[in-house]
Motif scaffolding. Structure first.
Motif, PDB file in Angstrom:
ATOM      1  N   SER A  39       0.079   4.208   1.196  1.00 49.21           N
ATOM      2  CA  SER A  39      -0.164   5.019   2.395  1.00 49.21           C
ATOM      3  C   SER A  39       0.253   4.250   3.642  1.00 49.21           C
ATOM      4  CB  SER A  39      -1.648   5.390   2.488  1.00 49.21           C
ATOM      5  OG  SER A  39      -2.028   6.102   1.332  1.00 49.21           O
ATOM      6  N   LYS A  65      -7.568   1.356  -5.669  1.00 53.00           N
ATOM      7  CA  LYS A  65      -8.676   1.004  -4.792  1.00 53.00           C
ATOM      8  C   LYS A  65      -9.905   1.795  -5.228  1.00 53.00           C
ATOM      9  CE  LYS A  65      -5.754   0.280  -0.723  1.00 53.00           C
ATOM     10  NZ  LYS A  65      -5.459   0.780   0.626  1.00 53.00           N
ATOM     11  N   TYR A 115       0.116  -2.227 -10.552  1.00 53.42           N
ATOM     12  CA  TYR A 115      -0.526  -1.187  -9.749  1.00 53.42           C
ATOM     13  C   TYR A 115      -2.034  -1.369  -9.871  1.00 53.42           C
ATOM     14  CZ  TYR A 115      -1.209   3.555  -7.843  1.00 53.42           C
ATOM     15  OH  TYR A 115      -1.540   4.628  -7.068  1.00 53.42           O
ATOM     16  N   ILE A 165       1.359  -2.962  -6.184  1.00 57.84           N
ATOM     17  CA  ILE A 165       0.925  -1.828  -5.376  1.00 57.84           C
ATOM     18  C   ILE A 165      -0.593  -1.743  -5.400  1.00 57.84           C
ATOM     19  CG2 ILE A 165       0.880   0.699  -5.255  1.00 57.84           C
ATOM     20  CD1 ILE A 165       3.826   0.705  -5.893  1.00 57.84           C
ATOM     21  N   LEU A 166      -1.162  -1.582  -4.194  1.00 54.85           N
ATOM     22  CA  LEU A 166      -2.590  -1.380  -4.025  1.00 54.85           C
ATOM     23  C   LEU A 166      -2.744   0.004  -3.417  1.00 54.85           C
ATOM     24  CD1 LEU A 166      -3.299  -4.789  -2.250  1.00 54.85           C
ATOM     25  CD2 LEU A 166      -3.431  -4.303  -4.693  1.00 54.85           C
ATOM     26  N   SER A 167      -3.459   0.900  -4.093  1.00 52.06           N
ATOM     27  CA  SER A 167      -3.492   2.268  -3.592  1.00 52.06           C
ATOM     28  C   SER A 167      -4.761   3.012  -3.963  1.00 52.06           C
ATOM     29  CB  SER A 167      -2.296   3.048  -4.144  1.00 52.06           C
ATOM     30  OG  SER A 167      -2.321   4.374  -3.674  1.00 52.06           O
ATOM     31  N   ASP A 224       0.864  -1.177   0.000  1.00 52.63           N
ATOM     32  CA  ASP A 224       0.000   0.000   0.000  1.00 52.63           C
ATOM     33  C   ASP A 224       0.900   1.225   0.000  1.00 52.63           C
ATOM     34  OD1 ASP A 224      -1.823   2.122   0.666  1.00 52.63           O
ATOM     35  OD2 ASP A 224      -3.165   0.607   1.509  1.00 52.63           O
ATOM     36  N   GLY A 255       4.830   4.250   0.604  1.00 52.27           N
ATOM     37  CA  GLY A 255       5.010   3.043  -0.187  1.00 52.27           C
ATOM     38  C   GLY A 255       5.970   3.203  -1.351  1.00 52.27           C
TER      39      GLY A 255
END
Length: 185
Positions: free
Chosen positions: A18, A68, A65, A44-46, A16, A24
């Motif tokens: 954040s 969310k 990437y 990456i999850l964002s 993440d 991150g």
């Protein structure tokens, strides 16, 4: 998170952007700078959206990437794909020598050999470039990084590897002042 990754060497990292303490992007950059962790896939999850967020992540070494909210099925399919990509490459065979990167094991003719972690990494570097000269400096920087060690440290590890792998159908040649080459015997 970084220390835990160094400790367990995961097959994949979901990251993440954040994060408390360090964002991150910085974590991704540090993962890619670390020779032991650099090849681990990073997804990456964002909540950050848009091309600039994606571009920054890719420039720092992210493999994928997802914004969310993301589709759970898409994430699972991506994880499966990344782990399948790693799977077949984790075991390298050279004649009767088998190097298992996932489990940090070396076998000769099916028999497990006891190598230290640094010996394992040294052997793996040479095996990745079979029949090619690997400069001593490359081995030093990949394994010891910025630590102050002499060239003799590599020589001593090579000697120990040769002794432990006597039955292997490989040889590790030294080219004085240049480096080492692993080749089939």
């Amino acid at each position: 998170g970084l220390r835990e990754a160094e400790r367990i060497h995961p097959q994949l990292i979901l990251l993440d952007l954040s994060l408390p303490g360090m964002d991150g992007y910085e974590v991704c950059h540090k993962l890619r700078e670390n020779t032991e962790l650099a090849k681990i896939p990073v997804i990456i999850l964002s909540g950050k959206i848009g091309a600039s967020a994606h571009t920054m992540a890719y420039k720092l070494g992210a493999d994928n990437y997802l914004e969310k909210p993301f589709d759970r099925g898409e994430l699972l399919a991506l994880v499966d794909h990344k782990l399948k990509d790693k799977g077949p490459k984790t075991i390298k065979r050279i004649r009767n020598l088998e190097i298992d990167n996932a489990n940090l094991l070396v076998r000769v003719a099916g028999e497990k050999m006891d190598l230290t972690l640094k010996e394992f990494k040294t052997l793996n570097i040479l095996a990745e470039k079979i029949n090619q000269l690997v400069p001593r400096e490359e081995v030093l920087s990949a394994i010891w990084g910025d630590q102050q060690v002499t060239h003799r440290v590599v020589d001593n590890h090579i000697t120990a590897i040769r002794k432990k792998l006597k039955k292997a159908q490989i040889k590790i040649e030294c080219q004085y002042g240049k480096g080492y080459k692993l080749s089939e015997d």
